[in-house]
Write an enzyme that holds these catalytic residues in place. Structure first.
Site, PDB file in Angstrom:
ATOM      1  N   GLU A  63       0.912  -1.152   0.126  1.00 41.66           N
ATOM      2  CA  GLU A  63       0.004  -0.056  -0.133  1.00 41.66           C
ATOM      3  C   GLU A  63       1.094   1.259   0.105  1.00 41.66           C
ATOM      4  OE1 GLU A  63      -2.130  -3.348   1.189  1.00 41.66           O
ATOM      5  OE2 GLU A  63      -0.505  -2.487   2.269  1.00 41.66           O
ATOM      6  N   PRO A 271      13.003 -13.711   0.899  1.00 40.94           N
ATOM      7  CA  PRO A 271      11.920 -14.075   1.715  1.00 40.94           C
ATOM      8  C   PRO A 271      10.978 -12.952   2.174  1.00 40.94           C
ATOM      9  CG  PRO A 271      13.877 -15.252   2.594  1.00 40.94           C
ATOM     10  CD  PRO A 271      14.230 -14.116   1.503  1.00 40.94           C
ATOM     11  N   GLY A 313      13.606  -3.557   1.363  1.00 40.13           N
ATOM     12  CA  GLY A 313      13.833  -2.449   0.563  1.00 40.13           C
ATOM     13  C   GLY A 313      14.598  -2.532  -0.788  1.00 40.13           C
ATOM     14  N   ASN A 338       2.401  -8.712  -5.409  1.00 38.28           N
ATOM     15  CA  ASN A 338       2.200  -7.808  -6.619  1.00 38.28           C
ATOM     16  C   ASN A 338       3.175  -8.296  -7.613  1.00 38.28           C
ATOM     17  OD1 ASN A 338       1.195  -5.912  -8.396  1.00 38.28           O
ATOM     18  ND2 ASN A 338       1.961  -4.242  -6.897  1.00 38.28           N
TER      19      ASN A 338
END
Length: 435
Positions: A63, A271, A313, A338
């Protein structure tokens, strides 16, 4: 209704307290932000100059990435407002602080009035933007009471959620009356919103914000890895991202087969959950597969093994290195993740057959032959097929990139609707619906 809901929520939290304590002790989860979740305002947030706010709530990493462009544009178009972002998960919090500045980011409060009210008193938001479907009854009720306009953006109702929402439709419809605007990803999501009680006149279809996610800026690790691969003559490179428990054994067995015919192959394995990094490292040791941990890697040449991503990240940028990308959470029944991030790099994408959480995106890519959907038994065969057929592999990646580009524009459509909501102002914030 709200008193009963609050009592049930408190009872549920009390009953589940041993689970949360165990998660905290075993995995270090939920240590951060507990005070913020209970309504204690962080000093970094309170120290900023007072001005009207736009509060965006984004649960986790997905999100945060989806609203990134929206938040940036809102900051540009409404410079007199302060744009702040709340998250629920620790990973989402870390990413949001990187993207929006720690002084503008905080943990979303628990859905109790005592925890929520301090944030509304401090921020005085004129607009509350909720990503996807976070229908917290007390939060929405109190947001309405402050006079803020309320919008749910990138709204989707998953197959898993729909049945539960249907059972609670009578109560949920009352909660959803507090929302001024629902901006759905698809016509099907719009129909489902109406079915569960959202007022039809407040629902608009604006598309999926996740299609507008820009390609990430490459961190230094990308150049370092590319150089290491070139030095060692590495290839092919298979990036397996957001993998979950039960998937790594399947992926690694397939990779062992790849190594038999391509001894310089590398799997970049990321992971999904940080608490599993050590577990996956132990699995690699048990299987006797050579591997490097990202956190310990010092730039050595890499070939014939697994590069384990035990940091946060960097995955979105790492897809740029892939000859083939696998997106996890899909070989086992976890709903998938996604596929937009590898598509940004025109990388050929493979997923498992459990992609319910991203049904519309995967279906769209399937309709354009831009993704391979496989079961666990098929995965090794499809992997070898793509490795042995460079022309089809490249074409599959190009079709994915073309499919993504054709869907862009949801951010601008969403902005247009939010601008209307802010401009309507008092008309909306006294409870009148949008026409």
């Amino acid at each position: 209704m709200y008193l009963i809901y609050t009592a049930l929520l408190a009872a549920g939290m009390l009953v589940s307290l041993p689970y949360w304590l165990m998660q905290r002790l075993r995995h270090g989860k939920y240590r951060a932000g507990l005070g913020e979740r209970l309504g204690r305002i962080p000093q970094r947030l309170a120290a900023q100059p007072a001005r009207p706010a736009i509060w965006i709530h984004a649960v986790s990493v997905g999100e945060v990435l989806a609203v990134n462009g929206l938040a940036t544009e809102l900051t540009k178009r409404f410079p007199q407002h302060r744009v702040v972002v709340s998250t629920t998960t620790d990973t989402g919090q870390r990413l949001a602080r990187t993207r929006f500045g720690a002084e503008n980011v905080f943990y979303f409060p628990l859905d109790f009035a005592f925890a929520i009210r301090p944030y509304f008193r401090l921020l005085q938001p004129e607009l509350v933007v909720i990503a996807e479907t976070e229908f917290w009854p007390n939060f929405l009720r109190l947001a309405r009471a402050t006079g803020a306009g309320i919008a749910v953006v990138n709204a989707r109702i998953s197959n898993r959620s729909l049945s539960g929402y249907r059972r609670l439709r009578h109560l949920l419809a009352r909660v959803l009356q507090n929302v001024d605007l629902f901006l759905a990803q698809t016509d099907e999501d719009a129909a489902r919103l109406k079915e569960i009680g959202a007022p039809a006149e407040r629902i608009h279809v604006t598309g999926n914000l996740k299609f507008d996610v820009p390609a990430p800026t490459a961190p230094p690790i990308i150049a370092s890895l590319r150089g290491a691969f070139q030095h060692a003559g590495t290839g092919p490179v298979i990036v397996c991202g957001s993998t979950v428990d039960g998937e790594e054994p399947i992926l690694l067995q397939a990779f062992v087969n790849v190594l038999a015919s391509h001894p310089r192959a590398v799997m970049i394995l990321a992971p999904r959950h940080p608490e599993r990094f050590g577990e996956v490292a132990k699995l690699l040791e048990q299987l006797g597969i050579r591997f490097w941990r990202r956190s310990l890697w010092s730039g050595d040449p890499i070939d014939g093994g697994v590069f384990l991503i035990d940091t946060i990240g960097e995955l979105a940028a790492l897809y740029a290195l892939a000859d083939i990308a696998f997106v996890g959470g899909s070989l086992v029944p976890r709903g998938g993740h996604n596929i937009i991030e590898p598509a940004l790099h025109c990388v050929p994408i493979v997923v498992g057959n459990h992609t319910e959480n991203f049904r519309d995106i995967v279906s769209l890519f399937q309709s354009r032959d831009a993704v391979r959907v496989v079961g666990p038994a098929e995965f090794p065969l499809v992997l070898m097929e793509l490795i042995s057929n460079p022309a089809e592999r490249i074409a599959l990646g190009q079709r994915g990139g073309e499919t993504l580009r054709a869907q862009m524009g949801a951010t601008q459509r969403t902005l247009q609707e939010l601008e209307k909501l802010l401009q309507v102002g008092d008309g909306v914030r006294t409870g009148r619906s949008l026409s």
